[in-house]
Design a protein around this motif. Structure first.
Motif, PDB file in Angstrom:
ATOM      1  N   ASP A  33     -12.209  -9.538  -1.731  1.00 43.28           N
ATOM      2  CA  ASP A  33     -11.408  -8.778  -2.704  1.00 43.28           C
ATOM      3  C   ASP A  33     -10.615  -9.692  -3.625  1.00 43.28           C
ATOM      4  OD1 ASP A  33     -12.375  -6.397  -1.741  1.00 43.28           O
ATOM      5  OD2 ASP A  33     -10.619  -5.967  -0.497  1.00 43.28           O
ATOM      6  N   ALA A  37     -11.055  -9.798  -7.626  1.00 43.04           N
ATOM      7  CA  ALA A  37      -9.907  -9.626  -8.524  1.00 43.04           C
ATOM      8  C   ALA A  37      -9.833 -10.780  -9.517  1.00 43.04           C
ATOM      9  CB  ALA A  37      -8.611  -9.523  -7.738  1.00 43.04           C
ATOM     10  N   TYR A  73      -2.630  -7.322  -0.912  1.00 46.58           N
ATOM     11  CA  TYR A  73      -2.940  -5.894  -0.851  1.00 46.58           C
ATOM     12  C   TYR A  73      -1.728  -4.993  -1.062  1.00 46.58           C
ATOM     13  CZ  TYR A  73      -7.674  -6.627   0.926  1.00 46.58           C
ATOM     14  OH  TYR A  73      -8.985  -6.958   1.064  1.00 46.58           O
ATOM     15  N   ARG A  76      -2.013  -3.221  -4.307  1.00 43.95           N
ATOM     16  CA  ARG A  76      -3.372  -2.792  -4.607  1.00 43.95           C
ATOM     17  C   ARG A  76      -3.869  -1.724  -3.637  1.00 43.95           C
ATOM     18  NH1 ARG A  76      -2.987  -8.161  -5.904  1.00 43.95           N
ATOM     19  NH2 ARG A  76      -3.952  -8.815  -7.875  1.00 43.95           N
ATOM     20  N   SER A  77      -3.703  -1.964  -2.364  1.00 45.32           N
ATOM     21  CA  SER A  77      -4.174  -1.040  -1.336  1.00 45.32           C
ATOM     22  C   SER A  77      -3.192  -1.081  -0.169  1.00 45.32           C
ATOM     23  CB  SER A  77      -5.577  -1.437  -0.876  1.00 45.32           C
ATOM     24  OG  SER A  77      -5.977  -0.642   0.212  1.00 45.32           O
TER      25      SER A  77
END
Length: 128
Positions: A33, A37, A73, A76-77
């Motif tokens: 990830d 990105a 993260y 983002r998540s």
């Protein structure tokens, strides 16, 4: 036939194995990830996290990489961020339980001077 304590010790070892596999998968997914990105948006922070995470795996046994993945993260998540926090907390709890299990079996971690590292069976050096 194993005693009750032996079964718990084997169970702890199995849980450590499952935790290690889950942590490795989390780390690989976070690295992918981070690279996505960077390649998609030219995000310099993601590239920095990616490089430091790879170096951190060799320096700190991936603890730095987990922390960087959680930070990466966070905006983002949030679910993946909480998953990383959970992995760290579960590993700390399992380490404490593992130390308690070793101490309950009679392993004396402070008795280094009586250990003979040249012989394969070090248990004979202890005075139980």
């Amino acid at each position: 036939m194993m005693s009750g304590g032996g079964i718990w010790f084997v169970l702890i070892l199995i849980l450590f194995g499952i935790l290690a596999i889950a942590g490795f998968v989390y780390l690989v997914i976070s690295l992918i990830d981070m690279w996505k990105a960077y390649s998609r948006n030219q995000d310099q922070t993601a590239l920095l996290f990616f490089i430091i995470s790879i170096i951190g795996v060799f320096i700190s046994g991936s603890f730095i990489s987990y922390v960087l993945a959680i930070i990466f993260y966070w905006n983002r998540s949030r679910g993946k961020s909480w998953l990383g926090i959970g992995l760290i907390l579960v590993s700390i709890v399992l380490a404490i339980i593992g130390i308690i299990a070793l101490l309950s079996f009679g392993y004396d971690m402070n008795n280094i001077e009586n250990m003979n590292f040249d012989e394969p069976m070090m248990d004979q050096d202890y005075n139980y």
